[in-house]
Design a protein around this motif. Structure first.
Motif, PDB file in Angstrom:
ATOM      1  N   GLY A  37     -32.615  29.921   8.586  1.00  0.00           N
ATOM      2  CA  GLY A  37     -32.688  28.499   8.296  1.00  0.00           C
ATOM      3  C   GLY A  37     -34.087  27.944   8.471  1.00  0.00           C
ATOM      4  O   GLY A  37     -34.543  27.094   7.712  1.00  0.00           O
ATOM      5  N   GLY A  41     -36.238  26.162   5.666  1.00  0.00           N
ATOM      6  CA  GLY A  41     -36.782  24.822   5.886  1.00  0.00           C
ATOM      7  C   GLY A  41     -38.273  24.751   5.647  1.00  0.00           C
ATOM      8  O   GLY A  41     -38.778  23.765   5.099  1.00  0.00           O
ATOM      9  N   THR A  48     -37.301  17.145   7.052  1.00  0.00           N
ATOM     10  CA  THR A  48     -36.236  17.629   7.916  1.00  0.00           C
ATOM     11  C   THR A  48     -34.887  17.703   7.212  1.00  0.00           C
ATOM     12  O   THR A  48     -34.174  18.698   7.330  1.00  0.00           O
ATOM     13  CB  THR A  48     -36.118  16.703   9.143  1.00  0.00           C
ATOM     14  OG1 THR A  48     -37.388  16.619   9.771  1.00  0.00           O
ATOM     15  CG2 THR A  48     -35.125  17.251  10.131  1.00  0.00           C
ATOM     16  N   ALA A  52     -32.809  21.050   6.488  1.00  0.00           N
ATOM     17  CA  ALA A  52     -31.470  21.238   7.051  1.00  0.00           C
ATOM     18  C   ALA A  52     -30.472  21.614   5.957  1.00  0.00           C
ATOM     19  O   ALA A  52     -29.613  22.468   6.154  1.00  0.00           O
ATOM     20  CB  ALA A  52     -31.025  19.979   7.778  1.00  0.00           C
ATOM     21  N   LYS A  53     -30.594  20.985   4.780  1.00  0.00           N
ATOM     22  CA  LYS A  53     -29.690  21.331   3.673  1.00  0.00           C
ATOM     23  C   LYS A  53     -29.927  22.756   3.196  1.00  0.00           C
ATOM     24  O   LYS A  53     -28.974  23.476   2.906  1.00  0.00           O
ATOM     25  CB  LYS A  53     -29.872  20.355   2.515  1.00  0.00           C
ATOM     26  CG  LYS A  53     -29.234  19.008   2.763  1.00  0.00           C
ATOM     27  CD  LYS A  53     -29.134  18.195   1.489  1.00  0.00           C
ATOM     28  CE  LYS A  53     -30.464  17.600   1.138  1.00  0.00           C
ATOM     29  NZ  LYS A  53     -30.400  16.651   0.017  1.00  0.00           N
ATOM     30  N   PHE A  56     -28.431  25.080   5.824  1.00  0.00           N
ATOM     31  CA  PHE A  56     -26.974  25.078   5.721  1.00  0.00           C
ATOM     32  C   PHE A  56     -26.515  25.906   4.518  1.00  0.00           C
ATOM     33  O   PHE A  56     -25.570  26.686   4.614  1.00  0.00           O
ATOM     34  CB  PHE A  56     -26.457  23.644   5.600  1.00  0.00           C
ATOM     35  CG  PHE A  56     -24.972  23.541   5.486  1.00  0.00           C
ATOM     36  CD1 PHE A  56     -24.169  23.769   6.591  1.00  0.00           C
ATOM     37  CD2 PHE A  56     -24.373  23.227   4.280  1.00  0.00           C
ATOM     38  CE1 PHE A  56     -22.800  23.674   6.495  1.00  0.00           C
ATOM     39  CE2 PHE A  56     -23.004  23.134   4.170  1.00  0.00           C
ATOM     40  CZ  PHE A  56     -22.211  23.362   5.284  1.00  0.00           C
ATOM     41  N   THR A  57     -27.200  25.752   3.403  1.00  0.00           N
ATOM     42  CA  THR A  57     -26.848  26.508   2.208  1.00  0.00           C
ATOM     43  C   THR A  57     -27.038  28.000   2.417  1.00  0.00           C
ATOM     44  O   THR A  57     -26.206  28.803   1.993  1.00  0.00           O
ATOM     45  CB  THR A  57     -27.685  26.025   1.015  1.00  0.00           C
ATOM     46  OG1 THR A  57     -27.523  24.619   0.883  1.00  0.00           O
ATOM     47  CG2 THR A  57     -27.263  26.700  -0.263  1.00  0.00           C
ATOM     48  N   GLY A 102     -23.416  27.919   9.220  1.00  0.00           N
ATOM     49  CA  GLY A 102     -23.933  26.673   8.662  1.00  0.00           C
ATOM     50  C   GLY A 102     -24.603  25.803   9.708  1.00  0.00           C
ATOM     51  O   GLY A 102     -25.686  25.261   9.475  1.00  0.00           O
ATOM     52  N   ILE A 103     -23.990  25.676  10.867  1.00  0.00           N
ATOM     53  CA  ILE A 103     -24.568  24.839  11.924  1.00  0.00           C
ATOM     54  C   ILE A 103     -25.851  25.455  12.460  1.00  0.00           C
ATOM     55  O   ILE A 103     -26.850  24.759  12.653  1.00  0.00           O
ATOM     56  CB  ILE A 103     -23.540  24.605  13.047  1.00  0.00           C
ATOM     57  CG1 ILE A 103     -22.441  23.681  12.547  1.00  0.00           C
ATOM     58  CG2 ILE A 103     -24.193  24.022  14.289  1.00  0.00           C
ATOM     59  CD1 ILE A 103     -21.270  23.538  13.474  1.00  0.00           C
ATOM     60  N   ILE A 106     -28.472  24.900   9.890  1.00  0.00           N
ATOM     61  CA  ILE A 106     -28.940  23.508   9.897  1.00  0.00           C
ATOM     62  C   ILE A 106     -29.985  23.304  10.983  1.00  0.00           C
ATOM     63  O   ILE A 106     -31.015  22.671  10.759  1.00  0.00           O
ATOM     64  CB  ILE A 106     -27.763  22.531  10.100  1.00  0.00           C
ATOM     65  CG1 ILE A 106     -26.958  22.404   8.826  1.00  0.00           C
ATOM     66  CG2 ILE A 106     -28.262  21.153  10.526  1.00  0.00           C
ATOM     67  CD1 ILE A 106     -25.707  21.576   8.983  1.00  0.00           C
ATOM     68  N   GLY A 109     -33.148  25.093   9.867  1.00  0.00           N
ATOM     69  CA  GLY A 109     -33.727  24.408   8.718  1.00  0.00           C
ATOM     70  C   GLY A 109     -34.371  23.083   9.075  1.00  0.00           C
ATOM     71  O   GLY A 109     -35.424  22.725   8.539  1.00  0.00           O
ATOM     72  N   ALA A 110     -33.762  22.360   9.987  1.00  0.00           N
ATOM     73  CA  ALA A 110     -34.341  21.094  10.416  1.00  0.00           C
ATOM     74  C   ALA A 110     -35.656  21.318  11.165  1.00  0.00           C
ATOM     75  O   ALA A 110     -36.635  20.590  10.954  1.00  0.00           O
ATOM     76  CB  ALA A 110     -33.352  20.326  11.298  1.00  0.00           C
TER      77      ALA A 110
END
Length: 117
Positions: A37, A41, A48, A52-53, A56-57, A102-103, A106, A109-110
């Motif tokens: 992630g 990112g 951010t 995050a998206k 998650f993807t 996913g979490i 996220i 990624g953030a």
């Protein structure tokens, strides 16, 4: 850069780290989605929320590919019975892995989105 390319790159990093270090250290299964992630990112480079998206993807990609591999493997090795068990296991995998990967994606990624700015 487009959204899907960084998400796929994060997914590849996630899978490679899990394959390389998953058996060597038990924390690799938690660190791989975060690092994947993070890479997604950074590669998105739009902040951010976009990071995050993308994280998650990439985590969802990992859950989907894991469920497909279990279905194909169960059917190839055990036939229809393996396919039936694979479907039951896939329901659990989609529910649990999608949320956990996913979490964690996220979060990575953030953080990656913060560093990309």
């Amino acid at each position: 850069m487009a959204f899907w390319i960084p998400a796929f790159a994060g997914f590849l990093v996630m899978i490679l780290l899990s394959l390389l270090f998953g058996h060597a250290h038990p924390m690799a299964s938690f660190a791989a989605p975060v690092i994947g992630g993070f890479i997604a990112g950074i590669l998105v480079g739009e902040g951010t929320m976009e990071g995050a998206k993308a994280g998650f993807t990439s985590g969802i990609f990992g859950a989907i590919i894991a469920s497909i591999l279990i279905l194909v493997g169960g059917f190839a090795f055990f036939g229809i019975g393996g396919l039936a068990v694979g479907i039951i296991v896939d329901i659990i995998i989609i529910l649990v892995f999608s949320l956990s990967l996913g979490i964690l994606g996220i979060i990575g990624g953030a953080i990656g989105g913060l560093f990309s700015r």
